[in-house]
Design a protein around this motif. Structure first.
Motif, PDB file in Angstrom:
ATOM      1  N   UNK A 136       0.902  -1.244  -0.152  1.00  0.00           N
ATOM      2  CA  UNK A 136      -0.121   0.003   0.001  1.00  0.00           C
ATOM      3  C   UNK A 136       0.889   1.404  -0.130  1.00  0.00           C
ATOM      4  N   UNK A 137       1.873   1.299   0.628  1.00  0.00           N
ATOM      5  CA  UNK A 137       2.859   2.475   0.880  1.00  0.00           C
ATOM      6  C   UNK A 137       3.363   2.568  -0.378  1.00  0.00           C
ATOM      7  N   UNK A 138       3.541   1.823  -1.609  1.00  0.00           N
ATOM      8  CA  UNK A 138       4.074   1.863  -2.769  1.00  0.00           C
ATOM      9  C   UNK A 138       3.125   2.215  -3.799  1.00  0.00           C
ATOM     10  N   UNK A 139       1.827   1.900  -3.565  1.00  0.00           N
ATOM     11  CA  UNK A 139       0.979   1.946  -4.927  1.00  0.00           C
ATOM     12  C   UNK A 139       0.560   3.197  -5.061  1.00  0.00           C
ATOM     13  N   UNK A 140       0.075   4.057  -3.972  1.00  0.00           N
ATOM     14  CA  UNK A 140      -0.414   5.429  -4.312  1.00  0.00           C
ATOM     15  C   UNK A 140       0.662   6.382  -4.767  1.00  0.00           C
ATOM     16  N   UNK A 141       1.976   6.246  -4.571  1.00  0.00           N
ATOM     17  CA  UNK A 141       2.974   6.803  -5.318  1.00  0.00           C
ATOM     18  C   UNK A 141       3.271   6.363  -6.935  1.00  0.00           C
ATOM     19  N   UNK A 142       3.057   5.087  -7.063  1.00  0.00           N
ATOM     20  CA  UNK A 142       2.931   4.641  -8.489  1.00  0.00           C
ATOM     21  C   UNK A 142       1.831   5.236  -9.332  1.00  0.00           C
ATOM     22  N   UNK A 143       0.666   5.481  -8.744  1.00  0.00           N
ATOM     23  CA  UNK A 143      -0.336   6.077  -9.514  1.00  0.00           C
ATOM     24  C   UNK A 143      -0.255   7.703  -9.707  1.00  0.00           C
ATOM     25  N   UNK A 144       0.206   8.348  -8.591  1.00  0.00           N
ATOM     26  CA  UNK A 144       0.357   9.730  -8.449  1.00  0.00           C
ATOM     27  C   UNK A 144       1.569  10.031  -9.496  1.00  0.00           C
ATOM     28  N   UNK A 145       2.499   9.281  -9.630  1.00  0.00           N
ATOM     29  CA  UNK A 145       3.925   9.838 -10.212  1.00  0.00           C
ATOM     30  C   UNK A 145       3.566   9.385 -11.805  1.00  0.00           C
ATOM     31  N   UNK A 146       2.524   8.252 -12.105  1.00  0.00           N
ATOM     32  CA  UNK A 146       2.120   8.019 -13.719  1.00  0.00           C
ATOM     33  C   UNK A 146       1.337   9.513 -14.116  1.00  0.00           C
ATOM     34  N   UNK A 147       0.408   9.904 -13.121  1.00  0.00           N
ATOM     35  CA  UNK A 147      -0.356  10.976 -13.567  1.00  0.00           C
ATOM     36  C   UNK A 147       0.584  12.218 -13.723  1.00  0.00           C
ATOM     37  N   UNK A 148       1.485  12.595 -12.797  1.00  0.00           N
ATOM     38  CA  UNK A 148       2.499  13.765 -13.067  1.00  0.00           C
ATOM     39  C   UNK A 148       3.346  13.491 -14.188  1.00  0.00           C
ATOM     40  N   UNK A 149       3.798  12.247 -14.303  1.00  0.00           N
ATOM     41  CA  UNK A 149       4.405  11.910 -15.589  1.00  0.00           C
ATOM     42  C   UNK A 149       3.859  12.391 -16.932  1.00  0.00           C
ATOM     43  N   UNK A 150       2.670  12.132 -17.013  1.00  0.00           N
ATOM     44  CA  UNK A 150       1.829  12.517 -17.970  1.00  0.00           C
ATOM     45  C   UNK A 150       1.877  13.853 -18.549  1.00  0.00           C
ATOM     46  N   UNK A 151       2.182  14.891 -17.612  1.00  0.00           N
ATOM     47  CA  UNK A 151       2.299  16.097 -17.901  1.00  0.00           C
ATOM     48  C   UNK A 151       3.579  16.632 -18.283  1.00  0.00           C
ATOM     49  N   UNK A 152       4.543  15.785 -18.867  1.00  0.00           N
ATOM     50  CA  UNK A 152       5.755  15.950 -18.993  1.00  0.00           C
ATOM     51  C   UNK A 152       5.944  16.358 -20.787  1.00  0.00           C
ATOM     52  N   UNK A 153       5.201  15.765 -21.342  1.00  0.00           N
ATOM     53  CA  UNK A 153       5.017  15.950 -22.851  1.00  0.00           C
ATOM     54  C   UNK A 153       3.831  16.065 -23.380  1.00  0.00           C
ATOM     55  N   UNK A 154       3.556  16.340 -24.547  1.00  0.00           N
ATOM     56  CA  UNK A 154       2.276  16.537 -25.317  1.00  0.00           C
ATOM     57  C   UNK A 154       1.663  15.141 -25.173  1.00  0.00           C
ATOM     58  N   UNK A 155       2.375  14.088 -25.566  1.00  0.00           N
ATOM     59  CA  UNK A 155       1.917  12.706 -25.749  1.00  0.00           C
ATOM     60  C   UNK A 155       1.506  12.086 -24.281  1.00  0.00           C
ATOM     61  N   UNK A 156       1.811  12.375 -23.244  1.00  0.00           N
ATOM     62  CA  UNK A 156       1.902  11.676 -22.072  1.00  0.00           C
ATOM     63  C   UNK A 156       0.525  11.253 -21.665  1.00  0.00           C
ATOM     64  N   UNK A 157      -0.449  12.085 -22.021  1.00  0.00           N
ATOM     65  CA  UNK A 157      -1.877  12.069 -21.370  1.00  0.00           C
ATOM     66  C   UNK A 157      -3.064  12.457 -22.599  1.00  0.00           C
ATOM     67  N   UNK A 158      -4.022  11.692 -22.671  1.00  0.00           N
ATOM     68  CA  UNK A 158      -5.039  12.336 -23.532  1.00  0.00           C
ATOM     69  C   UNK A 158      -5.297  13.704 -23.228  1.00  0.00           C
ATOM     70  N   UNK A 159      -5.280  14.151 -21.954  1.00  0.00           N
ATOM     71  CA  UNK A 159      -5.682  15.522 -21.718  1.00  0.00           C
ATOM     72  C   UNK A 159      -4.819  16.698 -22.306  1.00  0.00           C
ATOM     73  N   UNK A 160      -3.570  16.104 -22.396  1.00  0.00           N
ATOM     74  CA  UNK A 160      -2.800  17.105 -23.068  1.00  0.00           C
ATOM     75  C   UNK A 160      -3.082  17.357 -24.387  1.00  0.00           C
TER      76      UNK A 160
END
Length: 643
Positions: A182-206
């Motif tokens: 549990x201590x590792x899973x929330x960081x896994x999800x949050x950093x995946x979300x934050x990583x999506x903001x690094x480039x245009x193609x990181x997430x469908x939102x961009x």
């Protein structure tokens, strides 16, 4: 999952913010009146078109929160409503249907194929295995390296399959190093979300935000337009998770627990002996299942030392048979008392006997993804047990575990299913996009040739987009085609890799953003916000837009929130006379900041049940990070892009 109490709390929070905004707006108008002697008229007057669009938004948001049907189906109502009320929406039929062939929609769908090709080569798992060997038993070092891997890969491929591939690795890493997963899973999800903001193609939102920005202000995103800002925000998020966040994340899963402990199966799995006078003697399992009055399941038959697994329906019960059944204690007592069975006290099924099942039979956890056909259906409606020759032992939704009346259980995205399956069934599930095999980690599962080819195709896409050699949609579509042509995925996997729920969601909501702009709703709402300029400078209005967008993302998702808020944010910037692109970036980053809810972002849903979390855990851990970024992101955008 998102129960009535949580829904009401979120709605009240939105109402509180909007009412505060309204009060401040009235106060600002009073100040303007006192200073100028008259009340300035807003740039856009309220009319029938604006009222219609605002009512449509209100209905849509309400339906998204209550979710009487999948939100992708609800989104399809938007073009229908816009086309049906053409005079009120100021839209043509072609514009109402424009989302289905929109370049952003095509790009997002193609990126799903890219992600599938890379994931199925085993590249992400291979990197995860390397990290697990480096981190040792230091949980903060584990979080740091997991964040580095997830954040970097999520910048270039869809973050959902990245998280799907890494969840088993993270859970296995936690068990090996005596750290609660549990201590590792929330960081896994949050950093995946934050990583999506690094480039245009990181997430469908961009990609969606880029299309809207291009249409309204003529400024689409370049591939690395906001990479510097994205990296800074990612580092802030990781630092938070290593310090404050780490202390707030609860250890919901016991480090020493096995699957039967996690699912509290010890009181539900029992071995019984069939006596000569048992009422089931001579009956097939199918007949027993059809006529049974109590809630229990026959998991396995043991006869003369030989064990039989699914399918069991044709097997006939004989005296002396041993049955392993799933039943609560009250049901077990009823079976022993009235059906002629005897409990084998010394042979009560334990974790070891289930976690080391028969040869050819495997104990697995299945995650229900958001696009699965299982969502909002019961096991009987999809004929799960018969179609896949499996036994369902338990179900988990967040912290809640279900053992009884499972045939009536209606699945939601993110649910976990504990199953006993055959090897053949497992192979079928691996190839089926309606399932994610959660507790299946094989570091040797990778194809080196496919890995190199899929990464080369991704490099082709990045280069052509970065140097403007091809339009983004064409580069993505051609790259997806090359994934099939090269054999990285087959033609069946091409279509199963695409998340059609997302396709219809985007196709329905893209015209909504256009309608907000064309009807004058964006200008009208921007004019109302503009009245706050006498009370606060533009930077605080930008923070307010970030906060509202991120709160909406927690409730209705990232794509819906960015499409609804971008026209309003741009209109506000234009009426303030400041750089509208700064407000575009603010809204885009805010839409990917749904940290305070497990339902706002798909990666949160995936770790919600896998980590055994409670709904409030995401509020406790995510809300502080969301508030920190509400202040920091607008300030950084102001610094880098100016007003």
């Amino acid at each position: 999952m998102f129960n009535l109490k949580n829904k009401v709390l979120f709605v009240l929070l939105i109402i509180l913010i909007l009412s505060s905004l309204f009060s401040a707006n009235i106060l600002a108008q009073d100040i303007n009146f006192e200073n100028n002697g008259e009340l300035a008229e807003p740039e856009s007057q309220l009319n029938a078109s604006i009222i219609f669009i605002m009512l449509l938004i209100a209905v849509l948001v309400t339906l998204f929160i209550w979710e009487p049907m999948p939100i992708s189906m609800l989104a399809v109502l938007v073009p229908i409503a816009l086309a049906f009320f053409i005079n009120l929406s100021n839209m043509t039929v072609e514009e109402a249907l424009s989302g289905f062939g929109n370049s952003a929609t095509i790009t997002v769908m193609s990126m799903f194929v890219f992600s599938a090709g890379i994931q199925r080569s085993g590249a992400v798992q291979l990197l995860g295995d390397k990290i697990s060997k480096i981190t040792g038993s230091n949980p903060r070092r584990q979080i740091a390296l997991i964040s580095a891997l997830t954040g970097s890969t999520s910048g270039f491929i869809n973050n959902t399959p990245v998280v799907a591939a890494l969840i088993p690795m993270v859970r296995e890493l936690g068990r090996k190093t005596k750290v609660s997963p549990s201590k590792l899973l929330i960081p896994l999800s949050y950093t995946a979300m934050l990583g999506g903001t690094v480039t245009l193609i990181g997430t469908s939102t961009n990609l969606l935000a880029s299309e809207v920005s291009d249409r309204i202000i003529g400024h689409p995103f370049h591939l690395f337009e906001f990479t510097g800002l994205g990296i800074i925000v990612l580092f802030i998020g990781v630092f938070y998770l290593l310090t404050i966040g780490y202390k707030l994340i609860p250890a919901r899963l016991d480090v020493e627990s096995n699957l039967t402990d996690e699912y509290e199966m010890r009181d539900y799995l029992t071995e019984v002996l069939i006596g000569e006078d048992c009422v089931y003697v001579g009956k097939s399992v199918a007949e027993i299942e059809a006529d049974k009055e109590l809630d229990y399941d026959i998991i396995r038959i043991i006869r003369n030392g030989k064990q039989f697994m699914e399918p069991l329906n044709a097997k006939t019960i004989r005296p002396g048979d041993h049955l392993i059944i799933r039943a609560k204690q009250e049901t077990l007592l009823e079976l022993v008392k009235n059906k002629g069975m005897t409990t084998m006290a010394e042979l009560i099924v334990n974790g070891k006997s289930i976690e080391q099942p028969l040869k050819g039979e495997i104990l697995v956890e299945i995650v229900v993804p958001a696009h699965s056909l299982m969502v909002n259906k019961t096991m009987e409606e999809i004929n799960l047990l018969q179609r896949y020759d499996c036994n369902v032992l338990a179900l988990r939704r967040g912290e809640e575990i279900t053992h009884q009346k499972m045939t009536d259980y209606r699945f939601k995205a993110g649910d976990l299913i504990l199953m006993l399956v055959t090897e053949n069934t497992l192979e079928r599930m691996r190839a089926n996009s309606n399932f994610i095999i959660d507790r299946e980690y094989d570091p040797n599962f990778f194809d080196r040739k496919k890995m190199y080819i899929s990464i080369a195709i991704l490099a082709y896409f990045i280069i052509t987009v970065a140097f403007n050699l091809l339009p983004v949609a064409i580069a993505a579509l051609s790259g997806a085609f090359m994934m099939v042509l090269s054999g990285c995925i087959n033609k069946k996997e091409f279509f199963s890799a695409i998340d059609w729920e997302v396709y219809f969601l985007l196709s329905g909501l893209i015209p909504m953003g256009l309608a907000i702009e064309k009807s004058g709703t964006a200008s009208y709402l921007a004019a109302q916000i503009l009245n706050l300029s006498s009370l606060m400078p533009p930077i605080f209005i930008m923070m307010l837009i970030y906060l509202i967008t991120s709160l909406m993302a927690n409730i209705i998702g990232n794509n819906a929130s960015v499409l609804l808020m971008l026209p309003i944010a741009i209109g506000t910037a234009q009426q303030l006379g400041v750089n509208p692109f700064a407000f575009v970036l603010t809204t885009t980053f805010a839409a990917s900041a749904a940290f305070a809810s497990p339902v706002g972002y798909q990666t949160n849903l995936m770790v919600y049940s896998s980590g055994g979390f409670k709904f409030k855990d995401f509020i406790v851990v995510g809300a502080p990070l969301q508030l920190i970024l509400t202040v920091v992101v607008p300030l950084l955008i102001r610094l880098f892009w100016g007003f």
